[in-house]
Design an enzyme around this catalytic site. Structure first.
Site, short mmCIF file in Angstrom:
data_model
loop_
_atom_site.label_atom_id
_atom_site.label_comp_id
_atom_site.label_asym_id
_atom_site.label_seq_id
_atom_site.Cartn_x
_atom_site.Cartn_y
_atom_site.Cartn_z
N ALA A 514 -0.54 36.89 21.78
CA ALA A 514 0.67 37.41 22.42
C ALA A 514 0.32 38.23 23.65
O ALA A 514 0.88 38.04 24.74
CB ALA A 514 1.46 38.24 21.42
N ARG A 614 3.34 48.21 23.33
CA ARG A 614 4.70 47.72 23.58
C ARG A 614 4.95 46.51 22.68
O ARG A 614 4.16 45.57 22.65
CB ARG A 614 4.86 47.31 25.04
CG ARG A 614 6.32 46.97 25.39
CD ARG A 614 6.45 46.31 26.77
NE ARG A 614 5.82 47.06 27.85
CZ ARG A 614 6.32 48.15 28.43
NH1 ARG A 614 7.48 48.62 28.04
NH2 ARG A 614 5.65 48.74 29.40
N ILE A 615 6.05 46.56 21.96
CA ILE A 615 6.41 45.42 21.13
C ILE A 615 7.28 44.50 21.97
O ILE A 615 8.38 44.86 22.40
CB ILE A 615 7.15 45.90 19.86
CG1 ILE A 615 6.24 46.83 19.05
CG2 ILE A 615 7.57 44.70 19.02
CD1 ILE A 615 4.90 46.24 18.62
N LYS A 687 -0.01 44.84 22.55
CA LYS A 687 -1.11 44.37 21.72
C LYS A 687 -0.54 43.43 20.65
O LYS A 687 0.66 43.40 20.42
CB LYS A 687 -1.82 45.56 21.06
CG LYS A 687 -2.47 46.50 22.08
CD LYS A 687 -3.24 47.65 21.46
CE LYS A 687 -2.36 48.82 21.07
NZ LYS A 687 -3.13 50.08 20.89
N GLY A 688 -1.41 42.68 19.99
CA GLY A 688 -0.94 41.78 18.93
C GLY A 688 -0.56 42.54 17.67
O GLY A 688 -0.99 43.68 17.47
N GLU A 691 -1.93 40.13 12.82
CA GLU A 691 -2.92 40.36 11.78
C GLU A 691 -2.89 41.81 11.28
O GLU A 691 -3.40 42.10 10.19
CB GLU A 691 -4.31 39.96 12.28
CG GLU A 691 -4.29 38.48 12.68
CD GLU A 691 -5.65 37.89 13.00
OE1 GLU A 691 -6.65 38.63 13.00
OE2 GLU A 691 -5.69 36.68 13.27
#
Lengths: 731, 316
Positions: A514, A614-615, A687-688, A691
């Site tokens: 992402a 940031r989502i 960031k991702g 996981e």
């Protein structure tokens, strides 16, 4: 474009589309069954025949003979490609076990033939007529036996590190934990099996497949089939789950290509479910030892994490120590990661490789330490959080870390203060109830990622990249990024993914997809903005793009007036990032009830509080996190590939025997994102999270079971047979 | 899967005759187990006789006040039947503990009695299995046996009968009605319907070649409180590690049958008689001859604890 310094204030800090909950733009296609998955692509090649893969019936040895006569005479059979008549395919940088290895069998259910027929049923029936005889070889299948002699995986710091004097500090610590934990082999068990349609056009091969990493797989196929990568096209626009199992080319693609060549027709293969456990890769089992020594106030003075796993090559095992240098302070440290050689099927990446089993051990050891200290386990973690440094890597800077906030805010939201600290003391009727906590860490890497953006003369934007959407929501976040950067509405953007004729992206893996691919689309959009500016005569970098117009000072231009334009660029990530540890953090909480009679465990609540920059799209990010929590619940409670150590294979190779949680097993889940930004990660400061969601919840469940029952089980999964004899006595 | 021919029978006797006289023939009802086994070539019938249109899809009251269930009554219909819910709640609970809604819609009463074991080695045709191939050996006894049988097993086979419905039927002392190829009918108590494996684990029931289940008869209601507790690793959907069907009277007497432990629903009248003495006494009697493996020995204390939970619920 190179990202060569932490991001300053930029257009994403004023975002109208990025960061907003946005339903998947591919949602209507998916819910109406029109999103074309690999095995459903009836339109891409005419005259498709069906392939059926035959798996080896032994784990190790050599094929003596294959009797193919009856199968060749069976109705509808067009061609059979068999190991005894075909040279082994070459290897690639991405596969440890051979995908079609000739007479040598290196693991159970290794592909030894493909039968191609007019119909699926005919291919399957003919495959049943092949008679194969073997000479059995000797193999090593028992990690427990192989572990004591297993060497260190490497001398890299992630595999072997010593800081200070661990032995002396641990020996001197007034409070300590020294425990061993085991985690089993696990299967990805994705909904969509491996599936490929392969078609040849002279020297050119196209595979329509289900794969997370398009360019890796194009290169791997070129190596395996000994052909020029330029003659290979890989197309994988929709993927029904991968979890790391589809990072690499698998035998479906190889056997479809070989079958299509032999049949002189396009061939489709969807791997039968019983082969999806031994033909595929899996998460390696681990044996772990945790030693943590602390002062009486809870401060850790020594932390040692040793891990043993095994793999077919004796390399690339499950490094369960990865999170340990990152999470907790402690001046004296030991990391040792050992790999044994095993002859089981190939172990490889599965969602948070290393960190999933690592958290299952480390975060239970922390719970055990808290109890010995008489300390609240949330407080113990906070006491040992290290603001401003990476504990196991003193020379590395932290980018942005808010673990303490995750734990504190999570504890408040979850009602942690209502937890009965004494284990086994909360009983209502037959139910023992408890709460557990775990911290979570998952690295947030970024990889070079490219994209092409085409603006039509009607002001529509098409984004093309070989990036994949493995159910994660990639289509939507790339559309959001492009729309935001170009100042266009979301519905003016179309996203095309997964085709190797598009620019090479980061692909989907390692929680890097992402962050990397949105940065790549941003780079291409910036290039397009500059082309527009050049054409219309303004400085695009100084202008604001909004509502289909570019504005600079008092002047304004309709970007459509630039006409049809195409720009392509990649985002690369500069050296400066190597100075930083860029991670994602979580506080995970779980509540369970355990039947005091039978030991049956029900998870009743789960909460994850996540710190991941940031989502980009809270709606799809939430789906990622709660999906990870479900998978972690499976790892804690049920998922277990049972190794038959005599025959050398995973015996429970179907979805009746390998029990993954389903909807009815999962209670109310909450996921909260902290409002944080990480300027070191990418220009989007994102960031991702895919996981992060699996790193910790399993340990929170285990700790909740302990809190409920007072019984500590250190061998996963925590099935009731492992603690039945320690449950309260019955009348 | 091998190719096969297919016919729809016109009457139960004709169906029985067709299966008896056609080499490699089998009945098919709901197909929820057979079709899966055919895909894996564990079953390789060459001819299927479909029994779904024989009018055997009704639940009727019997003169003595029990129920007579047609073999093709679906699990869904049977578990939802008002009389079953009212008078045979243990049966409703057992059926609803099995499979999924979709499967229960398709699965038939007779077919459910005939479902085959879920032993991982039975399901893998590369592995030796005396049940699949008589004389082949058993990979399970020294292998992955956690799910498998602890009692009534043999040196040839340690598989279990995996179902739930039959466990409740055993507690109720149901009777299986059949028709033979010559048209004669017989009644087989469910207690005698499933065989212990012995040296012939491939022969699983008392049915003769071609003999077809037509009905299952439930005797007059027992009264009492009805329980079915199915313990599994995954609570939503899995085969039982242990299940307990119990009908307990207010005086503490009753009946108890165990599932997931043996080639058949496991019940003994001697064990029933121990009910007033508690779960430990029942299980000690019922499992006196148990021969568990290291992996599945936990099933015996689990059976005791599960029954104890039921008795505690009964008391509260």
């Amino acid at each position: 474009m190179e990202f060569n310094a932490p991001a300053g204030e930029n257009l994403f800090d004023r975002a109208k589309i990025v960061g907003k909950s946005t339903p998947r733009i591919d949602g209507p296609l998916k819910v109406s069954g029109r999103a074309p998955y690999a095995a459903e692509r009836h339109d891409v090649a005419a005259n498709q025949a069906y392939g059926w893969i035959v798996g080896a019936g032994i784990a190790k040895g050599r094929i003596r003979a294959m009797d193919l006569d009856e199968a060749r005479r069976a109705p509808g059979v067009i061609a059979i490609v068999a190991a005894t008549e075909h040279e082994p395919v070459a290897s690639s940088d991405f596969n440890y076990a051979p995908l079609f290895g000739g007479r040598e069998v290196s693991h159970y259910h290794q592909a030894i033939a493909v039968v191609v027929a007019e119909t699926f049923e005919q291919a399957r029936a003919a495959a049943g007529l092949i008679r194969t005889s073997y000479t059995n070889g000797e193999g090593t299948f028992d990690l427990k036996k192989a572990a004591p002699g297993a060497p260190l995986a490497s001398d890299r710091p992630s595999d072997s590190a010593k800081i200070g004097d661990f032995d002396a500090a641990f020996a001197a610590a007034p409070v300590k934990v020294d425990e061993r934990y085991t985690t089993p082999d696990e299967a990805h068990a994705m909904m969509e099996p491996f599936a490929t349609i392969a078609a040849w056009d002279g020297p050119k091969l196209t595979v329509w497949t289900s794969n997370q990493m398009i360019e890796w797989s194009r290169q791997a196929l070129a190596s395996i089939l000994k052909m020029d990568a330029d003659n290979i096209r890989v197309d994988s626009p929709y993927i029904g789950g991968g979890f790391g199992g589809k990072l690499f080319v698998r035998s479906d693609a190889v056997m479809a290509a070989l079958g299509a060549k032999a049949a002189k027709r396009p061939v489709k293969i969807a791997m039968q479910r019983p082969l999806m456990f031994n033909n595929a890769t899996h998460r390696h089992a681990t044996m772990q030892r945790l030693r943590i020594g602390a002062e009486r106030d809870g401060r850790i003075v020594a932390i040692g994490h040793e891990n043993w796993s095994g793999n077919i090559t004796g390399e690339a095992g499950e490094n369960a120590t990865l999170q340990t240098p990152k999470l907790y302070s402690g001046a004296n440290r030991l990391i040792a990661n050992h790999i044994a050689q095993l002859d089981l099927p190939e172990g490889n990446a599965m969602r948070a490789p290393g960190e999933l089993p690592g958290h299952l051990a480390l975060e239970v050891a922390m719970d055990e330490l808290a109890e010995k200290l008489g300390m609240d386990p949330v407080e113990l973690r906070i006491v040992n959080d290290t603001q401003g440094m990476v504990p196991g890597e003193p020379d590395t800077k932290l980018s942005d870390r808010n673990l303490t906030r995750c734990l504190r805010e999570g504890a408040d939201m979850f009602g942690w203060s209502k937890r009965e600290a004494r284990p086994g003391r909360s009983r209502k009727g037959r139910w023992l109830t408890g709460m557990g906590v775990a911290a979570g860490y998952r690295a947030a890497p970024t990889m070079k990622s490219g994209a092409r953006v085409r603006m039509t003369d009607r002001g529509q934007l098409v984004v093309e990249t070989d990036m994949t959407d493995i159910g994660t929501g990639t289509y939507t976040i790339l559309a959001q990024t492009a729309a935001e950067t170009m100042g266009l509405p979301l519905d003016a953007v179309r996203v095309e993914l997964g085709d190797s004729s598009f620019p090479v992206s980061a692909g989907s893996g390692g929680q890097w997809g992402a962050a990397s691919s949105t940065a790549g689309v941003y780079a291409a959009c910036v290039a397009l903005r500059r082309m527009i500016g050049e054409k219309l005569g303004f400085d695009a970098d100084a202008a604001t793009f909004d509502g289909g117009r570019a504005t600079l000072g008092v002047e304004s231009w309709s970007i459509r007036d630039a006409g049809a334009l195409t720009a392509e660029d990649s985002m690369t990530f500069g050296e400066f990032k190597k100075d930083y540890d860029v991670g994602t953090y979580a506080g995970h909480f779980a509540e369970v009830k355990v039947d005091a009679y039978t030991g049956e465990t029900y998870i009743t609540r789960m909460l994850a509080v996540c710190d991941a920059g940031r989502i980009l799209n809270p709606l799809s990010a939430r789906s990622q996190v709660i999906g990870g929590m479900v998978m972690a619940a499976g790892a804690a409670l049920t998922e277990d590939l049972h190794v038959d150590k005599r025959f050398g294979f995973f015996a429970n190779h179907d979805l009746a025997g390998y029990e993954v949680p389903v909807h009815a097993d999962i209670p109310h889940q909450e996921c909260v994102f902290l409002d944080t930004l990480d300027p070191v990660s990418t220009p989007l400061k994102a960031k991702g999270v895919g996981e992060l969601g699996i790193c910790g919840p399993g340990a929170a469940v285990a700790n909740a079971i302990y809190n409920a029952t007072g019984i500590r089980v250190r061998d996963y999964p925590l099935t009731l047979d492992k603690y039945l004899d320690r449950l309260p006595a019955i009348a | 899967m091998r190719s096969f021919t297919y016919e729809r029978a016109a009457s139960p006797a004709e169906a029985a005759r067709a299966v008896a006289t056609t080499q490699g023939a089998k009945f098919i009802a709901g197909g929820t187990n057979l079709i899966d086994l055919m895909k894996l070539e564990i079953e390789t019938p060459t001819h299927l006789v479909d029994v779904q249109d024989l009018g055997l899809d009704r639940v009727e009251e019997t003169e003595e006040g029990g129920l007579r269930i047609g073999t093709f009554v679906s699990n869904t219909a049977l578990s939802a039947h008002p009389r079953v819910r009212e008078d045979y709640a243990v049966l409703t609970r057992a059926i609803q503990a099995g499979a999924s809604g979709q499967l229960r819609n398709k699965a038939s009463t007779g077919g459910n009695l005939l479902q085959r074991t879920r032993c991982a080695y039975f399901y893998d045709t590369n592995m030796p299995c005396n049940k699949r191939k008589p004389g082949d050996g058993c990979a399970a006894i020294d292998g992955f046996s956690r799910q498998l049988g602890v009692i009534g097993t043999s040196d040839s086979c340690i598989a279990t009968y995996p179902g739930d419905m039959a466990v409740a039927m055993r507690a109720l002392d149901a009777v299986v009605e059949t028709v033979k190829p010559d048209g004669t009918a017989r009644a087989i108590p469910v207690a005698d319907f499933h065989r212990l494996w012995g040296d012939t684990p491939h022969i699983e029931t008392a049915l003769e070649p071609g003999e077809m289940i037509t009905h299952v008869r439930l005797p007059t209601p027992l009264g009492g409180q009805h329980f079915y507790h199915k313990v599994r690793d995954r609570r939503s959907y899995a085969y039982a590690l242990v299940s307990v069907a119990a009908v307990i009277q207010s005086d503490g007497t009753g009946r108890v049958a165990f599932g997931g432990v043996a080639p058949k629903p496991w019940r003994s009248e001697a064990a029933d008689a121990q009910l007033p003495n508690g779960a430990a006494a029942v299980v000690r009697t019922a499992f006196a001859d148990a021969r568990p493996t290291e992996q599945n020995a936990f099933k015996i204390p689990l059976a005791e604890r599960t029954l104890a939970g039921i008795l505690a619920e009964m008391r509260s």
